[in-house]
Scaffold this motif. Structure first.
Motif, PDB file in Angstrom:
ATOM      1  N   ALA A  97       0.842  -1.207   0.000  1.00  0.00           N
ATOM      2  CA  ALA A  97       0.000   0.000   0.000  1.00  0.00           C
ATOM      3  C   ALA A  97       0.872   1.250   0.000  1.00  0.00           C
ATOM      4  O   ALA A  97       0.613   2.208  -0.740  1.00  0.00           O
ATOM      5  N   VAL A 118      -6.114   9.962  -1.086  1.00  0.00           N
ATOM      6  CA  VAL A 118      -5.688   8.669  -1.647  1.00  0.00           C
ATOM      7  C   VAL A 118      -5.733   7.669  -0.492  1.00  0.00           C
ATOM      8  O   VAL A 118      -5.016   7.816   0.496  1.00  0.00           O
ATOM      9  N   GLU A 119      -6.587   6.682  -0.617  1.00  0.00           N
ATOM     10  CA  GLU A 119      -6.670   5.663   0.435  1.00  0.00           C
ATOM     11  C   GLU A 119      -6.680   4.293  -0.211  1.00  0.00           C
ATOM     12  O   GLU A 119      -7.073   4.139  -1.380  1.00  0.00           O
ATOM     13  N   SER A 120      -6.241   3.307   0.539  1.00  0.00           N
ATOM     14  CA  SER A 120      -6.356   1.943   0.038  1.00  0.00           C
ATOM     15  C   SER A 120      -6.705   0.992   1.165  1.00  0.00           C
ATOM     16  O   SER A 120      -6.412   1.255   2.338  1.00  0.00           O
ATOM     17  N   THR A 121      -7.368  -0.080   0.780  1.00  0.00           N
ATOM     18  CA  THR A 121      -7.549  -1.217   1.678  1.00  0.00           C
ATOM     19  C   THR A 121      -6.892  -2.397   0.987  1.00  0.00           C
ATOM     20  O   THR A 121      -7.005  -2.569  -0.232  1.00  0.00           O
ATOM     21  N   VAL A 122      -6.187  -3.191   1.780  1.00  0.00           N
ATOM     22  CA  VAL A 122      -5.459  -4.317   1.199  1.00  0.00           C
ATOM     23  C   VAL A 122      -5.687  -5.535   2.090  1.00  0.00           C
ATOM     24  O   VAL A 122      -5.712  -5.415   3.325  1.00  0.00           O
ATOM     25  N   ILE A 147      -5.803  -5.389  -3.465  1.00  0.00           N
ATOM     26  CA  ILE A 147      -5.666  -4.007  -3.027  1.00  0.00           C
ATOM     27  C   ILE A 147      -6.624  -3.139  -3.833  1.00  0.00           C
ATOM     28  O   ILE A 147      -6.795  -3.320  -5.037  1.00  0.00           O
ATOM     29  N   ARG A 148      -7.256  -2.212  -3.134  1.00  0.00           N
ATOM     30  CA  ARG A 148      -8.309  -1.383  -3.732  1.00  0.00           C
ATOM     31  C   ARG A 148      -8.038   0.063  -3.364  1.00  0.00           C
ATOM     32  O   ARG A 148      -7.997   0.408  -2.182  1.00  0.00           O
ATOM     33  N   PHE A 149      -7.821   0.890  -4.366  1.00  0.00           N
ATOM     34  CA  PHE A 149      -7.515   2.304  -4.140  1.00  0.00           C
ATOM     35  C   PHE A 149      -8.727   3.192  -4.372  1.00  0.00           C
ATOM     36  O   PHE A 149      -9.529   2.960  -5.278  1.00  0.00           O
ATOM     37  N   THR A 150      -8.811   4.211  -3.537  1.00  0.00           N
ATOM     38  CA  THR A 150      -9.745   5.319  -3.744  1.00  0.00           C
ATOM     39  C   THR A 150      -8.893   6.564  -3.932  1.00  0.00           C
ATOM     40  O   THR A 150      -7.977   6.812  -3.143  1.00  0.00           O
TER      41      THR A 150
END
Lengths: 188, 188
Positions: A97, A118-122, A147-150
């Protein structure tokens, strides 16, 4: 990257002129791109270890971090640890991340895009039968990572998406995790 | 592991009877070995991001860490960052050292070996021409990683070496780094 010429100062906390100047210097002297990063670990007790950052080689010289970073790693209680820190496999998720996020900062700034979020969950899926030695068909490591980015900023959604994808395509950690690295192992 | 029957209590900070009991339970109900670890990242500025630990799924239920772990990652000044934390690629080195060290704690304890010292140094060599986009022949990630363990305890050197090697052979992170993992990538 046609917008780059329009960025004459810092953007998003990135000193864009210095970034481009640095790249130009390395283009002219490629061995400046040779880096070696280092760490030390010390077993504390049980599954608990302490990791300490070290100096690193790069840009033709030895470098020090501005301060020493110290981290604890452990196993959680359900895995008979004391939960003094994240599990080692969680550090892999942090690395991924952080690497793609750092690249987004650089690339967006170089392209003149102001970022606002900018955020992510992994997540990493793992079957512990591997490390428990209960099955030869189950690998020790993650089966898969997601991994998923916003991302939000002053550019069209398509541009923002391209920035994230470009960062992935230039990410050291994404390459390490997806393609693997030879590890030389020694017991002194 | 013929010594295991002689370990009736905690050793090296590992509750060995509970460790074996846990393994026995999982042997009887394999889906308890299904885990999912998670993390969140938030871009702060420039190359600086903050990583936050999350709850994890495992042993058939949702679990929380005893507290939330928060880490900063950044690039150093020589790479036009602010050095607010280690580089993302250094987290890879921490993960590797911590994983093998945690396993050494478990394996030594299960074998009735009292440990007095376990340390490692780990280095990763990288040519940044890859992530700088200056060469198609240079990969983005580490070319190679080297890890070197020192171990001391109340067993012959050969036994201590075997413990380290067994831990490597059962290490989730060693597998992830040497063999790679598929990464599913999404931009929301």
């Amino acid at each position: 990257m046609s917008q780059t010429a329009t960025v004459n100062g810092p953007l998003n906390g990135v000193d864009v002129p210095t970034l481009f100047a640095t790249l130009d210097v390395v283009k002219g002297q490629r061995d400046l791109a040779t880096f070696q990063f280092r760490a030390k670990s010390r077993w504390v007790a049980g599954n608990h270890s302490q990791l300490t950052s070290q100096g690193f080689y790069g840009a033709g010289t030895e470098n020090e971090h501005q301060r020493t970073f110290v981290f604890d790693a452990d196993h959680p209680a359900v895995l008979v640890g004391k939960d003094n820190g994240p599990t080692p496999v969680e550090f892999i998720l942090y690395a991924l991340a952080a690497c793609i996020t750092a690249g987004i900062g650089n690339i967006a700034s170089a392209r003149g895009v102001t970022l606002t979020r900018v955020e992510s969950t992994v997540v990493g899926d793992i079957d512990l039968q591997g490390i428990f030695g209960m099955s030869d068909e189950v690998r020790n490591g993650y089966k898969q990572v997601k991994i998923r980015f916003t991302i939000e900023g002053d550019a069209p959604a398509e541009t923002l998406r391209e920035i994230v994808e470009q960062s992935r395509d230039r990410s050291a950690v994404y390459d390490i995790i997806t393609n693997g690295v030879p590890v030389e192992f020694e017991v002194a």
